[in-house]
Each structure stands twice: as C-alpha cells, then as structure tokens.
Write an enzyme that holds these catalytic residues in place. Structure first.
Site, PDB file in Angstrom:
ATOM      1  N   ASP A 169       0.380   0.583   2.215  1.00 61.98           N
ATOM      2  CA  ASP A 169       0.899   2.113   1.685  1.00 61.98           C
ATOM      3  C   ASP A 169       0.629   2.072   0.264  1.00 61.98           C
ATOM      4  O   ASP A 169       0.055   3.861  -0.003  1.00 61.98           O
ATOM      5  CB  ASP A 169       2.162   2.739   2.227  1.00 61.98           C
ATOM      6  CG  ASP A 169       3.204   2.551   3.214  1.00 61.98           C
ATOM      7  OD1 ASP A 169       2.492   3.010   4.138  1.00 61.98           O
ATOM      8  OD2 ASP A 169       4.320   2.985   3.418  1.00 61.98           O
TER       9      ASP A 169
ATOM     10  N   LYS B 186      12.266   5.753   1.299  1.00 59.38           N
ATOM     11  CA  LYS B 186      11.786   7.193   3.211  1.00 59.38           C
ATOM     12  C   LYS B 186      11.986   5.974   4.423  1.00 59.38           C
ATOM     13  O   LYS B 186      12.457   6.541   4.883  1.00 59.38           O
ATOM     14  CB  LYS B 186       9.907   7.699   3.268  1.00 59.38           C
ATOM     15  CG  LYS B 186       9.469   7.761   4.922  1.00 59.38           C
ATOM     16  CD  LYS B 186       8.651   9.116   4.233  1.00 59.38           C
ATOM     17  CE  LYS B 186       7.208   7.796   4.037  1.00 59.38           C
ATOM     18  NZ  LYS B 186       6.730   7.392   5.358  1.00 59.38           N
ATOM     19  N   SER B 187      11.866   4.909   4.432  1.00 54.39           N
ATOM     20  CA  SER B 187      11.622   3.998   4.898  1.00 54.39           C
ATOM     21  C   SER B 187      13.284   2.833   5.493  1.00 54.39           C
ATOM     22  O   SER B 187      13.858   3.307   6.798  1.00 54.39           O
ATOM     23  CB  SER B 187      11.450   2.483   4.861  1.00 54.39           C
ATOM     24  OG  SER B 187      10.019   2.106   4.827  1.00 54.39           O
TER      25      SER B 187
ATOM     26  N   ARG C 137      -0.005  10.664   0.602  1.00 53.98           N
ATOM     27  CA  ARG C 137      -0.389   9.537  -0.499  1.00 53.98           C
ATOM     28  C   ARG C 137      -1.899  10.184  -1.425  1.00 53.98           C
ATOM     29  O   ARG C 137      -2.349   9.105  -2.190  1.00 53.98           O
ATOM     30  CB  ARG C 137      -0.635   8.739   0.532  1.00 53.98           C
ATOM     31  CG  ARG C 137       0.952   7.866   1.065  1.00 53.98           C
ATOM     32  CD  ARG C 137       1.216   6.861   0.839  1.00 53.98           C
ATOM     33  NE  ARG C 137       2.421   6.129   1.689  1.00 53.98           N
ATOM     34  CZ  ARG C 137       3.848   6.836   1.044  1.00 53.98           C
ATOM     35  NH1 ARG C 137       4.113   7.019  -0.139  1.00 53.98           N
ATOM     36  NH2 ARG C 137       4.651   6.214   2.265  1.00 53.98           N
TER      37      ARG C 137
ATOM     38  N   ARG D 239      -7.939   6.205   5.584  1.00 50.36           N
ATOM     39  CA  ARG D 239      -7.000   6.643   4.423  1.00 50.36           C
ATOM     40  C   ARG D 239      -8.373   5.684   3.442  1.00 50.36           C
ATOM     41  O   ARG D 239      -8.492   5.840   2.459  1.00 50.36           O
ATOM     42  CB  ARG D 239      -5.955   5.878   3.873  1.00 50.36           C
ATOM     43  CG  ARG D 239      -4.836   6.359   3.822  1.00 50.36           C
ATOM     44  CD  ARG D 239      -3.918   6.081   3.528  1.00 50.36           C
ATOM     45  NE  ARG D 239      -2.290   6.858   4.175  1.00 50.36           N
ATOM     46  CZ  ARG D 239      -1.337   7.112   3.920  1.00 50.36           C
ATOM     47  NH1 ARG D 239      -0.678   5.745   3.997  1.00 50.36           N
ATOM     48  NH2 ARG D 239      -0.404   8.340   4.134  1.00 50.36           N
TER      49      ARG D 239
HETATM   50  C1  S3P Z   1       6.951   1.983   7.818  1.00 49.90           C
HETATM   51  C2  S3P Z   1       5.399   0.456   8.012  1.00 49.90           C
HETATM   52  C3  S3P Z   1       4.115   0.716   7.394  1.00 49.90           C
HETATM   53  C4  S3P Z   1       4.251   2.130   6.536  1.00 49.90           C
HETATM   54  C5  S3P Z   1       5.046   3.013   7.129  1.00 49.90           C
HETATM   55  C6  S3P Z   1       6.393   3.162   6.862  1.00 49.90           C
HETATM   56  C7  S3P Z   1       8.398   1.943   8.067  1.00 49.90           C
HETATM   57  O1  S3P Z   1       3.749   1.542   9.385  1.00 49.90           O
HETATM   58  O2  S3P Z   1       2.673   2.474   6.284  1.00 49.90           O
HETATM   59  O3  S3P Z   1       4.627   3.934   6.067  1.00 49.90           O
HETATM   60  O4  S3P Z   1       9.424   2.305   7.452  1.00 49.90           O
HETATM   61  O5  S3P Z   1       8.122   1.148   9.225  1.00 49.90           O
HETATM   62  P1  S3P Z   1       3.273   0.413   9.935  1.00 49.90           P
HETATM   63  O6  S3P Z   1       4.563  -0.278  11.139  1.00 49.90           O
HETATM   64  O7  S3P Z   1       2.095   1.393  10.934  1.00 49.90           O
HETATM   65  O8  S3P Z   1       2.536  -0.425   9.030  1.00 49.90           O
END
Ligand code: S3P
Length: 433
Positions: free
Chosen positions: A319, A26-27, A392, A350
């Site tokens: 996550d 996803k990221s 999640r 969460r």
């Molecule tokens: C992500 C960063 C994290 C993560 C999110 C995806 C990303 O969030 O919890 O699911 O893709 O950069 P934060 O940047 O708020 O820590």
C-alpha cells in the site's frame, strides 16, 4: 481545503511540521466491524476508520442483522447477531472495498443463506478467484462472473483445510480464518511472506483461539465470538503519506500520537530509515495484540539516498509503494520496485498510473510488468494529476507536489475519502508555505 472538491490544488511547501492523531486503521476497522457484526453482545469501538471503505463493512453487517450506531466523535457501536447472520433483502454493497468483499466472503460462506456481494466499477474488475478457490476446497458454493464480482454465495457447512496462499494476501488469509472458525476441523493457512496479521489478532481479541507459527496460522472450527471494547490505533498507511512528505524537507518534524505500529505494517519505517530519515518510537503499548505508540519523523539532513524494494518487502509495503515511487525522483539514487505485480490489480493499475503521473510531472520512469525504476535526482514540476479514482494515487501525488516547481492539480481528489477523508485538511495543517 475542502474535502468534497473533486479537484484539489496542491502548492509547494517550504517545510513540514506538527503533531497529528490519525483516524483508525482501515485494516483493523474492517476486521473489528465484521467480527463485531457476528459476535455475541455489543462491540464498542473508538477511533473507527472514517473512510468510505470501512463504512461499506459496517453497511454490510447492518444489512445482515447487526445494529450499528455511529457517533460524531468516531465511535461505533455494533450489536452483533450472536453467530447467525440474517438473510439480507438486497445485494450486499461492498462499494470500492476489496477487503470487505474478500473477508466477508469467508465470513458468509458457512452461514445458512444465499448472499450476493456487489461493488463499484473498480471493485468489479478486481480478482476474486483467489478467495473463491480455497473456500470451494472447504466445501463452499460460490459463483463469480469471469473471476469477478458479483459474488454469489450459497451458505454450506464447511470443512477445515490446509492451504498455502499462492499470492501473499492478508485478505485471503483472513477470509479463510473467518470461514475456518465456523467450519468442522482445523484450517491452516501457510504463507511465504508474513502478511499483516490483524485478522489473527482480531479473532483473538473477540475470544477465538488462533495458533501461529512463523509461517502459518491455524484456527479450529466451532468457535464463538464475544463483543469487545477497543480503541482502533491510528492508521499507519495514512501516516505513510505524511512520513514521506516529512522525509522530503530537511528540518521537518512530525509527531503522531496513538499510531498503530504493528510490525507487519511498519516496514515503511525501515525503508525511510534506510533512505536516511530519522524515526523514533516512544510509549509502545499493546492493545489486543496491536502495538500503538508515539512516532516522530525527521528528514535526513542531506536528502534521501535510494533503494531497491523487491521480494517479500514488496508484498509487505504494497500500500506504500505508490507514495514511495512518487517521492523517488527527489532521492539521490532513485527507487527500484520489483515483485509488485499485485499493484496492477489494486483499486487501479497502480504501476501504470504512477508512471503516467510521474511523467506528467516531468520525471523519467521505466515501467515493468512487476514494478518501476524511478531514477533519482529529478526535479518535478507541477502538473495535472489523474488519480484514476484511486485514493492512494491522489494522496501519493499530493505529497510529490509539495516539492515540485509550481502548483499541481489533483483530478479525482475526492477518492482520498475511501481511506482518509481528512487527508487534505491535515496536509494543509502541517505544511509551512
Ligand atoms: C489488506 C491487505 C492488502 C492491502 C489492502 C488491505 C488487508 O491487500 O493492499 O489495502 O486489510 O488485509 P491484499 O490482501 O490483496 O494483499
């Protein structure tokens, strides 16, 4: 099982076995979608994330003038705008996706139009000041409503800044790099905890020059991007639910092909190894800086021990904490989580929801402002789980349910589709009952 149902029954399993190839991370998918939208040329991505969140990123760049073609086999083509986005004729809908809203804010702040970014009820409660503040320091003009969406951006020429993120956040870091690449001068982001580095790697993949030290990353302004052809690595945060499921059953054996193993994302492997699981990694390859490999997991023969997750570890595992907490009752010594206050401002609170659902399954759990204590050695019983609209949480408690006594009903199971629409089908495939 049916992914469209809003309620899902999870029956206990006897073992977990099989081999899986998961949809794209996803990221990484978000970053490739956003940069592909801005780049010159046509970006071709295979194994793009199937989740609704990444569809929000694609929808936004489409509304900004990029041309998107999606194929049935998970392929996405993005004909980028070549550096200048078009003025959208409606607010940009980020859906449930904090990543889209925050990273897109950075990408749009130096672009010459007015943009409004909106989201669903959950996203509209999440903090956006963390991205507005540094972008304003760069010269951006951004309005929020009491720190929340809608985000209104009036595009302005920006200047590079030196910024230390007060809360570790890869989304904020990436937003600043996306803005910095289009600003005058150099932008440097310092971080006390090394958060996921997909933003840096994606920028390099698209041809930008990014400099890194151990605790900072810099980008010079005035850079242009060119399209890429890439296969998105399987999502390790989706695999996390299966890793934890496998860790629950002595005798389990799960293999993942083409899984993303970026070291800034793979901390869960260290934690599960510390709990006694066996994790093997084979055939690691570098794809645009992202490590991809085959991963095998087997449960500890005598059950999991216990651990404490705090400090920088909590940020890197943010996550994965819900599912770790959900399986903690099955460990011998329990799991303590601290320094994870950020969990309260994710798609749901969460910490509160994990505590509520663990209690529903009969566990004792102590809640703290920044974490949880979940004692070990507690058998769980099937219960009605409230996913609270949070993907999640729905998936974490589906995993806990596999070793509970009796059936569990997941209410709000459809939220899994935010990141992982195939979750219930694949879970069913690897469960022996
Ligand atoms: C992500 C960063 C994290 C993560 C999110 C995806 C990303 O969030 O919890 O699911 O893709 O950069 P934060 O940047 O708020 O820590």
């Amino acid at each position: 099982m049916n992914e469209t149902l809003t309620e899902q029954i999870i029956r206990p399993a006897r073992n977990i076995n099989g081999s899986l190839r998961l949809p794209g991370d996803k990221s990484i998918s978000h970053r490739y979608a956003l940069l592909g939208g801005l780049a010159e040329g046509t970006t071709r991505l295979a194994n793009f994330s199937t989740g609704a969140d990444c569809a929000s990123s694609l929808g936004c760049v489409e509304a900004l003038g990029a041309e998107i073609t999606r194929s049935e086999d998970g392929g996405v083509e993005i004909k980028g705008v070549g550096g200048r986005f078009a003025a959208p004729d409606a607010p940009l809908d980020c859906g449930n996706s904090g990543s889209t809203m925050r990273m897109l804010s950075g990408l749009l702040a130096p672009q010459a139009h007015t943009f409004t970014l909106v989201g669903d009820a959950s996203l509209s409660r999440r903090p956006m000041e963390r991205v507005r503040k540094p972008l304003m320091q760069m010269g951006a003009e951004i309005e929020l409503t009491e720190g929340h969406a809608p985000v209104t951006i009036r595009g302005k020429a920006l200047k590079g800044i030196d910024y230390t993120t007060p809360v570790p956040s890869a989304q904020v870091k990436t937003a600043l790099l996306f803005a910095g690449m289009q600003a005058e001068g150099t932008t440097t982001v310092h971080e006390s905890v090394r958060t996921r580095d997909h933003g840096e790697l994606a920028l390099r993949a698209f041809g930008a020059n990014v400099e890194r030290t151990l605790d900072s990353v810099s980008i010079a302004g005035g850079q242009t991007l060119r399209a890429i052809e890439a296969v998105v690595p399987g999502d390790i945060s989706s695999a996390a639910f299966f890793f934890c499921a496998a860790a629950l059953f002595p005798g389990s054996n799960l293999i993942f092909d083409g899984l993303g193993m970026n070291p800034t994302r793979a901390t869960l492997c260290d934690v599960l190894t510390a709990l006694g699981a066996h994790i093997g990694v084979l055939n690691l390859e570098d794809k645009f800086g992202e490590l991809v490999g085959t991963v095998q997991i087997n449960a500890p023969k005598d059950g999991m021990t216990g651990t404490t997750i705090s400090g920088g570890l909590a940020a890197q595992l943010i996550d994965e904490l819900p599912v770790l907490a959900a399986i903690a009752p099955y460990t011998a010594n329990g799991i303590r989580i601290r320094d994870a206050k950020e969990l309260r401002v994710k798609e749901s609170d969460r910490i509160a929801l994990v505590a509520k659902n663990l209690r529903a399954m009969g566990a004792e759990v102590e809640e703290f402002e920044d974490g949880l204590d979940v004692p070990g050695g507690q058998p769980l019983r099937g219960a009605v789980i409230d996913a609270g609209g949070d993907h999640r949480i729905a998936m974490a408690f589906s995993v806990a349910a596999l070793r509970a006594e009796g059936e569990t009903l997941i209410r709000g199971a459809e939220s899994a589709a935010i990141s992982f629409p195939e979750f219930f089908t694949l879970l069913d495939r690897v469960c022996e009952r």
